[in-house]
Design an enzyme around this catalytic site. Structure first.
Site, PDB file in Angstrom:
ATOM      1  N   THR A 100      20.999   0.505 -11.162  1.00 57.36           N
ATOM      2  CA  THR A 100      20.803  -0.634 -12.086  1.00 57.36           C
ATOM      3  C   THR A 100      21.694  -1.808 -11.698  1.00 57.36           C
ATOM      4  O   THR A 100      21.333  -2.960 -11.934  1.00 57.36           O
ATOM      5  CB  THR A 100      21.035  -0.251 -13.566  1.00 57.36           C
ATOM      6  N   ILE A 109      19.754  -5.605 -16.099  1.00 59.77           N
ATOM      7  CA  ILE A 109      18.982  -5.258 -17.309  1.00 59.77           C
ATOM      8  C   ILE A 109      18.716  -3.753 -17.206  1.00 59.77           C
ATOM      9  O   ILE A 109      17.584  -3.303 -16.983  1.00 59.77           O
ATOM     10  CB  ILE A 109      17.676  -6.087 -17.381  1.00 59.77           C
ATOM     11  N   HIS A 110      19.790  -2.974 -17.374  1.00 58.34           N
ATOM     12  CA  HIS A 110      19.784  -1.546 -17.033  1.00 58.34           C
ATOM     13  C   HIS A 110      18.521  -0.805 -17.489  1.00 58.34           C
ATOM     14  O   HIS A 110      17.870  -0.109 -16.713  1.00 58.34           O
ATOM     15  CB  HIS A 110      20.999  -0.860 -17.655  1.00 58.34           C
ATOM     16  N   ASP A 111      18.205  -0.933 -18.791  1.00 55.85           N
ATOM     17  CA  ASP A 111      17.192  -0.033 -19.359  1.00 55.85           C
ATOM     18  C   ASP A 111      15.790  -0.278 -18.819  1.00 55.85           C
ATOM     19  O   ASP A 111      14.982   0.660 -18.730  1.00 55.85           O
ATOM     20  CB  ASP A 111      17.191  -0.161 -20.890  1.00 55.85           C
ATOM     21  N   VAL A 154      14.988  -0.832 -15.895  1.00 55.93           N
ATOM     22  CA  VAL A 154      14.845  -0.209 -14.571  1.00 55.93           C
ATOM     23  C   VAL A 154      14.165   1.159 -14.716  1.00 55.93           C
ATOM     24  O   VAL A 154      13.342   1.555 -13.880  1.00 55.93           O
ATOM     25  CB  VAL A 154      16.216  -0.092 -13.870  1.00 55.93           C
TER      26      VAL A 154
END
Ligand code: BDR
Ligand code: CA
Length: 311
Positions: free
Chosen positions: A194, A239-241, A243
């Protein structure tokens, strides 16, 4: 073409919000069965309210259940400094009359999974602390045979909440350990990948400047990230989530390796660390986790922006 059956477990959260948006934009390939919320970035009341606002705003007609208000055994610590007081930065979404499904959330998840047609399985996508998922697996082990895989945003070979632990796993390490120990196929979409993904300032500005209300709202949320100390001198906002969602729709742009993972459940300096066995000599048995290590950034950005554009 068969769609992927999907259940999202989240704590919106700015990046959770964009993950939900990516799901809403991917309904040609995803069959989204529902959303459970978990205390993480903010209190359970706030993240659940955000999930209701977001599904309505995005016209994503799926049930929302309000999950666990805190970790299995520890005290809850939020991330208000990253996501703001409401959990969505300073962005105010239109009010909604949508409400959560009544009854026990874990029973609702269990029933949704078990009621899938014969031969079909669910892909779980937890992008917050793993409390709900751990309870689901522990209390209703019959779901194991109906789970395709669990794509987790969490963990990695280093940390962000502490030097060695990522926020979601640090928040509820015991739950994390129960899930990683489940022997189910797991994809760890952690910080290794991420942190190589995201949008740049120009792309966020274009979203913010859009005259479409959805794109503008997400540009506004991402500006809140960019204004935080973590992004001083950085041109890429992570925008970690989202990914995890793009991994499901476009696995071909990712690279990973099979490893076994254990979770540090002590109170020491490595609390919540996902200990990945990267040794070539590590036993084959127990390598049930695909550790994502890289992605093609330009393709990721195009896919994400196209999805947001199509909403
Ligand atoms: C994770 O922590 C949360 O703040 C984000 O929503 C994401 O799920 C990244 O470490
Ligand atoms: Ca999250």
């Amino acid at each position: 073409m068969t769609k992927t059956n999907l259940w999202i477990d989240c704590d919106p959260g700015i990046d959770d919000a964009i993950a939900i948006a990516a799901c809403a934009a991917s309904q040609d390939v995803l069959n989204v069965h529902g959303i459970s919320t978990v205390a993480g970035n903010q209190t359970i009341e706030r993240v659940t309210n955000n999930a209701l606002l977001l599904t309505d705003f995005l016209n994503l007609d799926v049930p929302v259940v309000s999950g666990q208000a805190g970790p299995l055994t520890r005290e809850k610590v939020d991330a208000g400094h990253v996501h703001g007081t409401t959990g969505l930065g300073d962005t105010v979404l239109p009010k909604t009359s949508k409400t959560v499904e009544p009854g026990n959330p874990i029973v609702f998840m269990r029933d949704t999974i078990m009621n899938l047609p014969e031969g079909e399985k669910m892909t779980l996508v937890p992008v917050g602390p793993l409390t709900n998922i751990a309870l689901l697996l522990k209390v209703f082990p019959e779901v194991n045979n109906k789970i395709e895989k669990i794509v987790i945003m969490g963990g990695g070979t280093y940390g962000n909440r502490t030097p060695t632990a990522e926020f979601n796993i640090w928040g509820d390490p015991e739950a994390g350990k129960m899930v990683f120990d489940s022997n189910l196929p797991i994809v760890m979409c952690g910080l290794d990948v991420t942190h190589k993904s995201g949008l740049n300032r120009e792309q966020v500005k274009e979203l913010y400047d859009s005259d479409k209300k959805i794109q503008h709202a997400f540009g506004d949320m991402l500006n809140f990230y960019f204004d935080s100390p973590a992004y001083i001198n950085s041109d890429l906002v992570h925008i970690h989530d989202v990914v995890a969602i793009i991994y499901i729709t476009n696995p071909e742009i990712f690279t990973g390796q099979q490893v076994s993972v254990d979770v540090d459940c002590t109170d020491g300096i490595n609390r919540g660390m996902t200990v990945c066995d990267l040794r070539h000599t590590a036993p084959e048995e127990g390598r049930n986790v695909t550790l994502l290590t890289d992605l093609e950034l330009d393709k990721f950005q195009k896919i994400l922006l196209d999805k947001l554009e199509n909403l």
